[in-house]
Write an enzyme that holds these catalytic residues in place. Structure first.
Site, short mmCIF file in Angstrom:
data_model
loop_
_atom_site.label_atom_id
_atom_site.label_comp_id
_atom_site.label_asym_id
_atom_site.label_seq_id
_atom_site.Cartn_x
_atom_site.Cartn_y
_atom_site.Cartn_z
N HIS A 103 -2.88 -7.94 5.48
CA HIS A 103 -4.33 -8.04 5.28
C HIS A 103 -4.37 -9.09 5.12
O HIS A 103 -3.45 -10.40 4.81
CB HIS A 103 -4.07 -7.48 3.22
CG HIS A 103 -5.64 -7.55 2.68
ND1 HIS A 103 -5.94 -8.33 2.55
CD2 HIS A 103 -6.28 -6.18 2.55
CE1 HIS A 103 -7.56 -8.45 2.01
NE2 HIS A 103 -7.77 -7.02 2.27
N CYS A 154 -9.91 -6.18 6.94
CA CYS A 154 -8.92 -7.40 6.55
C CYS A 154 -7.93 -7.63 7.50
O CYS A 154 -6.93 -7.75 6.64
CB CYS A 154 -9.00 -7.30 4.92
SG CYS A 154 -10.27 -8.10 4.03
N GLN A 163 -1.37 -2.36 -2.57
CA GLN A 163 -1.98 -0.50 -1.86
C GLN A 163 -0.23 0.01 -2.51
O GLN A 163 0.15 1.30 -2.76
CB GLN A 163 -1.67 -0.87 -0.74
CG GLN A 163 -2.58 -1.30 0.12
CD GLN A 163 -4.09 -0.97 -0.39
OE1 GLN A 163 -4.20 0.23 -0.67
NE2 GLN A 163 -5.13 -1.07 0.03
N LYS A 184 -7.68 -1.93 -7.74
CA LYS A 184 -6.91 -0.54 -7.21
C LYS A 184 -5.96 0.18 -7.47
O LYS A 184 -5.57 1.50 -7.66
CB LYS A 184 -5.99 -0.96 -5.54
CG LYS A 184 -6.72 -2.28 -4.58
CD LYS A 184 -6.23 -2.28 -4.00
CE LYS A 184 -6.62 -3.79 -2.77
NZ LYS A 184 -7.57 -3.63 -2.41
N ASP A 188 3.66 -8.17 -0.67
CA ASP A 188 2.27 -8.08 -1.33
C ASP A 188 1.99 -6.16 -1.85
O ASP A 188 1.81 -5.55 -1.21
CB ASP A 188 0.99 -7.77 -0.20
CG ASP A 188 -0.14 -7.45 -0.11
OD1 ASP A 188 -0.44 -7.42 -1.72
OD2 ASP A 188 -1.29 -7.65 0.59
C1 LIG Z 1 -2.43 -4.90 1.62
C2 LIG Z 1 -3.22 -5.51 0.84
N1 LIG Z 1 -3.21 -7.05 0.19
C3 LIG Z 1 -3.93 -7.84 -0.49
C4 LIG Z 1 -5.29 -6.98 -0.13
C5 LIG Z 1 -6.82 -8.46 -1.88
O1 LIG Z 1 -6.42 -7.36 -3.26
P1 LIG Z 1 -7.67 -8.17 -3.00
O2 LIG Z 1 -8.77 -8.17 -3.08
O3 LIG Z 1 -7.78 -7.62 -4.91
O4 LIG Z 1 -7.09 -9.30 -4.00
C6 LIG Z 1 -5.82 -6.27 -0.31
C7 LIG Z 1 -7.39 -5.43 -0.75
O5 LIG Z 1 -7.76 -4.87 -0.42
C8 LIG Z 1 -4.73 -4.72 0.05
O6 LIG Z 1 -5.08 -3.75 1.49
#
Ligand SMILES: Cc1ncc(COP(=O)(O)O)c(C=O)c1O
Length: 414
Positions: A127, A371, A208, A231, A205
């Protein structure tokens, strides 16, 4: 007689989510966008409401009863969250979201430890939150940003990881636990162990992963593990960074100001203990309380049950999506290797048109690059549509998706 092995009764779970009782255009909502943000159970909404109605005061700063109650609620949530993810309390830092958690590491750890000639290793399935902070860091520090490639079946290669680590200059390996596009569940423990053996620090990260898998940060061996509350059935505006306390201790602060200090003189300051050293200013108190309630809710379902439920939905969806002519799915073909997220394209239709037409049937899916533009480049496509599940989804939701996809094809004369 068919035996239902699914440990979650989604029809019952659904009743805990007020929004899912809404009727739009005379029909219920089919919410298939939990990878974007999840819906919230009543207990989360009530915990936030109760906090503001009964306990609102600033934390850590006053001795009167309300302030004690607010502090206890905030720190109590932290304690339960740390237990939920198998992380130490001092290494459980509240941030605004996963993005801020990753930026914290890029700034406070990266600037001290990454320099000219060093490499930060990430993967093609990240992401933007786990790409752009490293681009900025590498640009600033004269380091190289390298990528592990993703194979046609959506997986990473451990031999390629070994090759990259053998170069001897990788300071940090950062990668997603579960891909938000492909659904791939990466072999986190193996990857972190390899990074550590090569002298590199690991950052996972988990944005998900935490909502849908049992996660134990200590067992995974990650040095840093970032995730986001909204999420995971929690409110927006709250995320978590877990870090190894010994690494966090040695780091400089990220943001500076109130609450994160031990003492301040005219020229110098000392830092508060962990985790508060990394929580400058007034914290997201109500949001942390809400996230605590979300974790309680997920714990009451049991994360093994949540995982089994979403895996069975994914299995059903993969099988039924194959019935739709011209539909292509991305990522591993078997449900056990992936989380509850399925990206797809429909021949002859742009993903935005697909999402728009599904919306007419109250089926909520996301369309776009999610993203993850570098991944889209690797896949050779600009965008996909994406359906993703939460514990409140049921088999009927999958069937509604399939029916709406057939309807969308008809509108396009396909
Ligand atoms: C794999 C992953 N990492 C990071 C994020 C970023 O999350 P946040 O926007 O809550 O910081 C997302 C959000 O879609 C994601 O799917």
């Amino acid at each position: 007689m068919a035996v239902n092995l699914d440990p979650i009764d989604a029809e019952t779970v659904r009743k805990d989510f007020p929004l899912l009782t809404r009727i739009v255009h005379g029909r219920p909502i089919v919410y298939l966008d939990s990878a974007n943000t999840s819906q919230k159970p009543a207990s989360v909404i009530e915990a936030i409401d109760d906090y503001y109605r009964q306990h609102n005061a600033n934390i850590h700063r006053a001795v009167y009863q309300l302030a004690q109650e607010a502090t206890d609620l905030f720190e109590g949530a932290r304690g339960r969250i740390a237990a939920f993810t198998g992380a130490p309390v001092p290494g459980t830092i509240f941030t605004r979201n996963a993005t801020e958690a990753i930026n914290l590491v890029a700034y406070a750890w990266g600037r001290e430890h990454v320099g000219p000639g060093d490499a930060v290793l990430i993967t093609d399935l990240e992401h933007h939150s786990n790409i752009v902070p490293w681009q900025l860091l590498c640009e600033e520090r004269g380091a190289e940003l390298r990528y592990l490639s993703v194979s046609g079946d959506g997986t990473l290669s451990l031999p390629q990881l070994d090759e990259e680590l053998a170069r001897g200059n990788v300071k940090l390996l950062a990668f997603a636990h579960v891909s938000n596009v492909l659904g791939t569940i990466n072999p986190v423990a193996e990857m972190c162990a390899r990074a550590r053996a090569a002298g590199a620090v690991s950052l996972v990260d988990g944005a998900q992963a935490v909502p849908q898998l049992p996660v134990n940060v200590a067992a995974l061996g990650a040095d840093f593990y970032a995730w986001t509350g909204h999420k995971a059935l929690g409110p927006t505006g709250i995320g978590v960074l877990h870090g190894r306390p010994e690494i966090l201790e040695a780091m400089r602060p990220f943001l500076a100001g109130g609450d994160m200090i031990g003492s301040v003189s005219h020229q110098r300051s000392t830092w508060n203990e962990l985790p508060w050293k990394f929580e400058a200013g007034t914290s997201m108190i109500a949001e942390a309380v809400g996230l605590g309630a979300a974790i309680d809710y997920l714990s009451s379902l049991g994360m093994a049950a949540v995982r089994a439920h979403e895996q069975s939905l994914t299995e059903r969806a993969l099988a039924r999506l194959a019935e739709v002519p011209g539909l292509r799915t991305f990522g591993p073909s078997d449900a056990p290797s992936r989380g509850g997220v399925i990206s797809f394209t429909l021949e002859g239709m742009h993903p935005h048109d697909v999402a728009e037409l599904l919306n007419r049937d109250n089926v909520c899916v996301r369309a776009g690059h999610h993203c993850a533009q570098p991944l889209m480049t690797c896949l050779g496509i600009p965008a996909t549509a994406r359906a993703s599940f939460g514990p409140y989804n049921c088999a009927d939701d999958v069937d509604a998706l399939i029916a709406a996809l057939h309807g969308a094809r008809e509108v396009f004369g396909l």
